[in-house]
Design a protein around this motif. Structure first.
Motif, PDB file in Angstrom:
ATOM      1  N   LYS A  56       0.822  -1.227   0.000  1.00 33.84           N
ATOM      2  CA  LYS A  56       0.000   0.000   0.000  1.00 33.84           C
ATOM      3  C   LYS A  56       0.850   1.268   0.000  1.00 33.84           C
ATOM      4  O   LYS A  56       0.534   2.235  -0.705  1.00 33.84           O
ATOM      5  CB  LYS A  56      -0.926   0.008   1.201  1.00 33.84           C
ATOM      6  CG  LYS A  56      -1.945   1.128   1.171  1.00 33.84           C
ATOM      7  CD  LYS A  56      -2.952   0.974   2.305  1.00 33.84           C
ATOM      8  CE  LYS A  56      -4.016   2.038   2.234  1.00 33.84           C
ATOM      9  NZ  LYS A  56      -5.026   1.889   3.292  1.00 33.84           N
ATOM     10  N   TYR A  57       1.955   1.290   0.787  1.00 39.97           N
ATOM     11  CA  TYR A  57       2.688   2.534   0.982  1.00 39.97           C
ATOM     12  C   TYR A  57       4.130   2.491   0.499  1.00 39.97           C
ATOM     13  O   TYR A  57       4.837   3.483   0.573  1.00 39.97           O
ATOM     14  CB  TYR A  57       2.676   2.932   2.464  1.00 39.97           C
ATOM     15  CG  TYR A  57       1.284   3.266   2.967  1.00 39.97           C
ATOM     16  CD1 TYR A  57       0.650   4.441   2.579  1.00 39.97           C
ATOM     17  CD2 TYR A  57       0.639   2.376   3.800  1.00 39.97           C
ATOM     18  CE1 TYR A  57      -0.624   4.719   3.041  1.00 39.97           C
ATOM     19  CE2 TYR A  57      -0.625   2.659   4.267  1.00 39.97           C
ATOM     20  CZ  TYR A  57      -1.266   3.845   3.876  1.00 39.97           C
ATOM     21  OH  TYR A  57      -2.503   4.113   4.337  1.00 39.97           O
ATOM     22  N   GLY A  58       4.639   1.314   0.054  1.00 39.53           N
ATOM     23  CA  GLY A  58       5.975   1.258  -0.498  1.00 39.53           C
ATOM     24  C   GLY A  58       7.053   1.323   0.577  1.00 39.53           C
ATOM     25  O   GLY A  58       6.926   0.746   1.645  1.00 39.53           O
ATOM     26  N   ILE A  59       8.170   2.031   0.247  1.00 42.30           N
ATOM     27  CA  ILE A  59       9.342   2.092   1.106  1.00 42.30           C
ATOM     28  C   ILE A  59       9.045   2.649   2.476  1.00 42.30           C
ATOM     29  O   ILE A  59       9.638   2.257   3.481  1.00 42.30           O
ATOM     30  CB  ILE A  59      10.452   2.921   0.421  1.00 42.30           C
ATOM     31  CG1 ILE A  59      11.754   2.860   1.233  1.00 42.30           C
ATOM     32  CG2 ILE A  59       9.976   4.367   0.239  1.00 42.30           C
ATOM     33  CD1 ILE A  59      12.306   1.482   1.325  1.00 42.30           C
ATOM     34  N   ALA A  83      -3.166   5.292  14.967  1.00 42.16           N
ATOM     35  CA  ALA A  83      -3.203   3.925  14.456  1.00 42.16           C
ATOM     36  C   ALA A  83      -3.087   3.886  12.946  1.00 42.16           C
ATOM     37  O   ALA A  83      -2.629   2.888  12.388  1.00 42.16           O
ATOM     38  CB  ALA A  83      -4.492   3.230  14.920  1.00 42.16           C
ATOM     39  N   ASN A  84      -3.528   4.965  12.222  1.00 38.24           N
ATOM     40  CA  ASN A  84      -3.537   4.951  10.760  1.00 38.24           C
ATOM     41  C   ASN A  84      -2.552   5.994  10.231  1.00 38.24           C
ATOM     42  O   ASN A  84      -2.405   7.087  10.792  1.00 38.24           O
ATOM     43  CB  ASN A  84      -4.922   5.252  10.220  1.00 38.24           C
ATOM     44  CG  ASN A  84      -5.936   4.184  10.645  1.00 38.24           C
ATOM     45  OD1 ASN A  84      -5.643   2.987  10.566  1.00 38.24           O
ATOM     46  ND2 ASN A  84      -7.088   4.613  11.126  1.00 38.24           N
ATOM     47  N   PRO A  85      -1.913   5.724   9.107  1.00 40.59           N
ATOM     48  CA  PRO A  85      -0.990   6.706   8.515  1.00 40.59           C
ATOM     49  C   PRO A  85      -1.721   7.990   8.090  1.00 40.59           C
ATOM     50  O   PRO A  85      -2.909   7.961   7.791  1.00 40.59           O
ATOM     51  CB  PRO A  85      -0.438   5.967   7.306  1.00 40.59           C
ATOM     52  CG  PRO A  85      -0.700   4.515   7.562  1.00 40.59           C
ATOM     53  CD  PRO A  85      -1.938   4.439   8.371  1.00 40.59           C
ATOM     54  N   ILE A  86      -1.002   9.081   8.080  1.00 40.95           N
ATOM     55  CA  ILE A  86      -1.572  10.370   7.625  1.00 40.95           C
ATOM     56  C   ILE A  86      -1.837  10.278   6.131  1.00 40.95           C
ATOM     57  O   ILE A  86      -0.961   9.895   5.350  1.00 40.95           O
ATOM     58  CB  ILE A  86      -0.608  11.514   7.930  1.00 40.95           C
ATOM     59  CG1 ILE A  86      -0.412  11.631   9.448  1.00 40.95           C
ATOM     60  CG2 ILE A  86      -1.108  12.823   7.346  1.00 40.95           C
ATOM     61  CD1 ILE A  86       0.647  12.635   9.838  1.00 40.95           C
ATOM     62  N   GLN A  87      -3.064  10.646   5.720  1.00 49.10           N
ATOM     63  CA  GLN A  87      -3.444  10.539   4.318  1.00 49.10           C
ATOM     64  C   GLN A  87      -2.875  11.701   3.510  1.00 49.10           C
ATOM     65  O   GLN A  87      -2.896  12.854   3.931  1.00 49.10           O
ATOM     66  CB  GLN A  87      -4.978  10.523   4.198  1.00 49.10           C
ATOM     67  CG  GLN A  87      -5.631   9.361   4.920  1.00 49.10           C
ATOM     68  CD  GLN A  87      -5.172   8.013   4.361  1.00 49.10           C
ATOM     69  OE1 GLN A  87      -5.079   7.831   3.144  1.00 49.10           O
ATOM     70  NE2 GLN A  87      -4.872   7.053   5.251  1.00 49.10           N
ATOM     71  N   VAL A  88      -2.359  11.405   2.322  1.00 48.62           N
ATOM     72  CA  VAL A  88      -1.781  12.422   1.436  1.00 48.62           C
ATOM     73  C   VAL A  88      -2.885  13.095   0.638  1.00 48.62           C
ATOM     74  O   VAL A  88      -3.755  12.431   0.094  1.00 48.62           O
ATOM     75  CB  VAL A  88      -0.760  11.783   0.482  1.00 48.62           C
ATOM     76  CG1 VAL A  88      -0.211  12.838  -0.493  1.00 48.62           C
ATOM     77  CG2 VAL A  88       0.369  11.136   1.262  1.00 48.62           C
ATOM     78  N   LYS A  89      -2.861  14.451   0.597  1.00 52.67           N
ATOM     79  CA  LYS A  89      -3.834  15.211  -0.197  1.00 52.67           C
ATOM     80  C   LYS A  89      -3.180  15.674  -1.487  1.00 52.67           C
ATOM     81  O   LYS A  89      -2.100  16.265  -1.452  1.00 52.67           O
ATOM     82  CB  LYS A  89      -4.344  16.422   0.568  1.00 52.67           C
ATOM     83  CG  LYS A  89      -5.122  16.074   1.818  1.00 52.67           C
ATOM     84  CD  LYS A  89      -5.612  17.341   2.513  1.00 52.67           C
ATOM     85  CE  LYS A  89      -6.412  17.037   3.762  1.00 52.67           C
ATOM     86  NZ  LYS A  89      -6.875  18.260   4.442  1.00 52.67           N
ATOM     87  N   PRO A  90      -3.816  15.393  -2.614  1.00 48.02           N
ATOM     88  CA  PRO A  90      -3.222  15.845  -3.892  1.00 48.02           C
ATOM     89  C   PRO A  90      -3.214  17.359  -3.997  1.00 48.02           C
ATOM     90  O   PRO A  90      -4.136  18.030  -3.545  1.00 48.02           O
ATOM     91  CB  PRO A  90      -4.140  15.214  -4.937  1.00 48.02           C
ATOM     92  CG  PRO A  90      -5.440  15.011  -4.235  1.00 48.02           C
ATOM     93  CD  PRO A  90      -5.110  14.703  -2.802  1.00 48.02           C
TER      94      PRO A  90
END
Length: 682
Positions: A56-59, A83-90
């Motif tokens: 899902k997130y690579g390296i 608990a969850n990774p910070i979501q990237v905003k385009p």
């Protein structure tokens, strides 16, 4: 175990991570550390979690997995973190690189609602890459750079509107991705374009102004050509028409030149000199000066071209008339009319005072000095002095008054009751009107003492004449004195004359009282006859006035009904009474002048002239004084007096009137005035 060669190979193959992680750390991590970081989780759990995160997130996921992170569990020693990774905003602009503020944060800076403390709390370091070097940019620097980009884009858009041209496509996007040096270069280019645009706009305005100026000059050139033709064409264009066109020009210097040329063309041409001056030419000059006064000021020390030409014209026309002027019946009237008619013209060229002082005043003063105050004159000053007063200044009026005062003083000083001729009634009125109170001062100090000494003291003695009737003669004695008194009555003011008359009848009444008191009743007719004969001798050549009749009636009433109560004043002394009157007059002249603060209410009064002015205002009449015109009206004791004339006019009605002692006199026909009620003029 690894040998040395293996260690060197591994060392040469190590990867350097920009985030600070090393492959050696990854290979040399042991189970204890992993167990410690992940709360005792097993390797199979870590492997399973890592494979899911890797996909899902690579390296990034691999790194987190190495550090013990399991998907769905919280970070930290006890699992209390996120608990969850910070979501990237385009990003809205895919070309924006690292270090640029996000849209949300940029909007927050634009609103500028955060306080200084909140901004300080949010300030953190952001990375920027410049040619292989890495530096830390603060949020303040980022905000300043963002502001410069935004301002540059706005100015580029404004420049597009000002230059009325299209911006190359993609220019605004290039501004977003441009470096700092490129932004500075773009700003310099934009500033230069704006300067050029302003210069271009200024040139456009100047060009428009010059075009309008060229049009106006072309129009003025056309007008000048037409005016020059009009100046030459005397037959079709009048002086005033051409002057009106010239005055429409905006250049005052050009107006002056053209008007002077017009005057030379019309009044110095051979055609004009051959035909000669007519009254219409004078009217043209008057109307021209009236027009010129709106644009040219009257000359003071230096004449312009137009005024110089008018000066030449005026002196060419009238110099001979001024030089040959003589104070006589034929020339005085025309000279006054000429000066009054051309007064505006001569004031416009600053020669009015010069002409009066050089040619007129000396001849008027000379004629006044030659005046014989008590002799016959063909053209006495009373016929012309007041007419000239409309143009005479105050200093010259004072000179006229001084000459007349000198004449009066010389006459009184040389007066002798038998030899000196009487001053004619009109000439006496003229001197009294001109000198005013000064005349009566001279009369009381110069003439009255001589009159008392020569006549009262030496001739008036009715008691001696009664005792010896042979001493009574018409040219001697009391009757002679009284006849002289009546002949000189107008020399005196009313108070002095009434006092002298009272002294005469007081002496007669004193004699009659004693006669009737000490004589029998049979002598009453004799006393009456004696008094009546005296009255007849006194008034043999003239009728008595009202004041004289009053004295005569009082005495006759006493003779008709004699009483022991005297009608005379036993203590009356003429000389003492005259001294008292003169002292009273001198003292009254020493009173302080009245002001608004100290004037008594009894001194405040409305004159009849004020009443007439109010009447005119209410009934639509225009009241104006007729300069230099006077009327000779009856004045009771003095007989006649000179008063100024006024003109009342309105639509359909015009009156010439004079006011004397609250009596309104209206001119019914030329020189004939009749008293009239004010309401009759409605």
């Amino acid at each position: 175990m690894f040998n040395g060669s293996n260690n060197g190979l591994l060392a040469s193959n190590r990867r350097s991570d920009p985030y600070g992680y090393d492959s050696e750390d990854e290979d040399n991590s042991d189970g204890r550390s992993n167990m410690s970081m992940n709360g005792g989780r097993t390797a199979s759990q870590l492997s399973k979690s890592g494979s899911q995160l890797d996909r899902k997130y690579g390296i990034g996921a691999k790194l987190m997995s190495k550090m013990g992170y399991v998907e769905g569990q919280g970070l930290g020693k006890d699992g209390s973190g996120i608990a969850n990774p910070i979501q990237v905003k385009p990003r809205s602009n895919p070309s924006v690189g690292l270090g640029t503020l996000s849209d949300g944060r940029a909007r927050r800076y634009e609103t500028n609602d955060s306080s200084d403390e909140e901004l300080a709390l949010r300030t953190h370091n952001i990375l920027a890459f410049n040619k292989g070097a890495t530096e830390s940019l603060s949020e303040d620097k980022l905000k300043a750079e963002y502001g410069r980009r935004r301002a540059l884009k706005q100015r580029i858009s404004e420049l597009q509107l000002k230059l009325h041209s299209e911006i190359p496509s993609g220019l605004l996007e290039k501004v977003e991705s441009a470096s700092l040096n490129e932004i500075q270069e773009l700003e310099a280019i934009e500033t230069g374009l704006l300067d050029n645009q302003r210069d271009s706009a200024g040139l456009d305005h100047r060009i428009k102004a010059l075009e309008l100026e060229i049009t106006a000059l072309a129009d003025e050139e056309r007008q000048l050509r037409e005016i020059v033709e009009d100046i030459k064409n005397e037959a079709t264009r009048t002086l005033l028409n051409v002057a009106g066109r010239i005055l429409g020009l905006s250049n005052s210097e050009l107006v002056d030149r053209l008007i002077s040329q017009l005057l030379r063309q019309r009044f110095a041409s051979p055609r004009f000199l051959e035909a000669g001056r007519t009254p219409s030419h004078g009217e043209q000059i008057l109307e021209l000066v009236e027009m010129l006064q709106y644009q040219m000021e009257a000359a003071t020390s230096q004449l312009n071209r137009t005024q110089t030409e008018i000066h030449k014209i005026m002196f060419g026309w009238f110099l001979q008339l001024w030089q040959d002027f003589t104070v006589d019946k034929q020339q005085t009237g025309p000279m006054i009319y000429m000066l009054l008619d051309f007064e505006p013209v001569m004031k416009f060229i600053n020669c009015f005072d010069y002409v009066k002082e050089k040619f007129i005043y000396p001849k008027l003063l000379s004629a006044l000095q030659l005046w014989n105050i008590a002799g016959p004159e063909e053209f006495p000053p009373r016929l012309w002095v007041f007419d000239f007063f409309v143009i005479v200044d105050q200093s010259t009026k004072a000179k006229f008054e001084k000459v007349v005062e000198t004449k009066v003083v010389e006459y009184f000083n040389s007066w002798y009751h038998r030899d000196s001729p009487l001053i004619s009634r009109p000439d006496l009125i003229f001197a009294q009107e001109l000198l005013g109170e000064k005349y009566y001062e001279v009369m009381r100090t110069k003439f009255l003492p001589r009159f008392i000494e020569q006549l009262w003291d030496k001739h008036f003695d009715p008691l001696m004449e009664l005792e010896d009737w042979r001493t009574a003669f018409v040219d001697e004695g009391s009757i002679y004195y009284v006849r002289k008194l009546l002949g000189y009555r107008y020399y005196f003011d009313k108070t002095i004359f009434d006092t002298l008359l009272k002294a005469v009848f007081n002496e007669y009444n004193k004699i009659l009282y004693q006669w009737l008191l000490y004589s029998p009743k049979e002598d009453i007719p004799k006393a009456r006859y004696w008094f009546i004969s005296i009255v007849n001798d006194i008034f043999r050549d003239s009728a008595p006035s009202e004041s004289e009749l009053a004295q005569i009636r009082t005495t006759l009433s006493f003779l008709n009904r004699p009483t022991v109560k005297p009608i005379h004043d036993e203590s009356f002394d003429l000389v003492k009474e005259l001294d008292r009157l003169q002292k009273t007059g001198r003292d009254s002249g020493k009173d302080a002048p009245y002001t608004v603060q100290n004037i008594p209410m009894r001194k405040i009064s409305v004159t009849f002239k004020n009443v007439v002015e109010d009447f005119c205002a209410e009934n639509g009449y225009l009241m104006e004084k007729l300069q230099g015109q006077y009327a000779q009206l009856p004045d009771g004791y003095h007989g006649d007096t000179l008063v100024p004339l006024f003109k009342l006019s309105r639509t359909g009605a015009t009156y010439n009137l004079a006011i004397n002692k609250d009596i309104l006199w209206v001119e019914k026909e030329k020189g004939v005035f009749e008293p009239t009620y004010l309401y009759e003029l409605k």
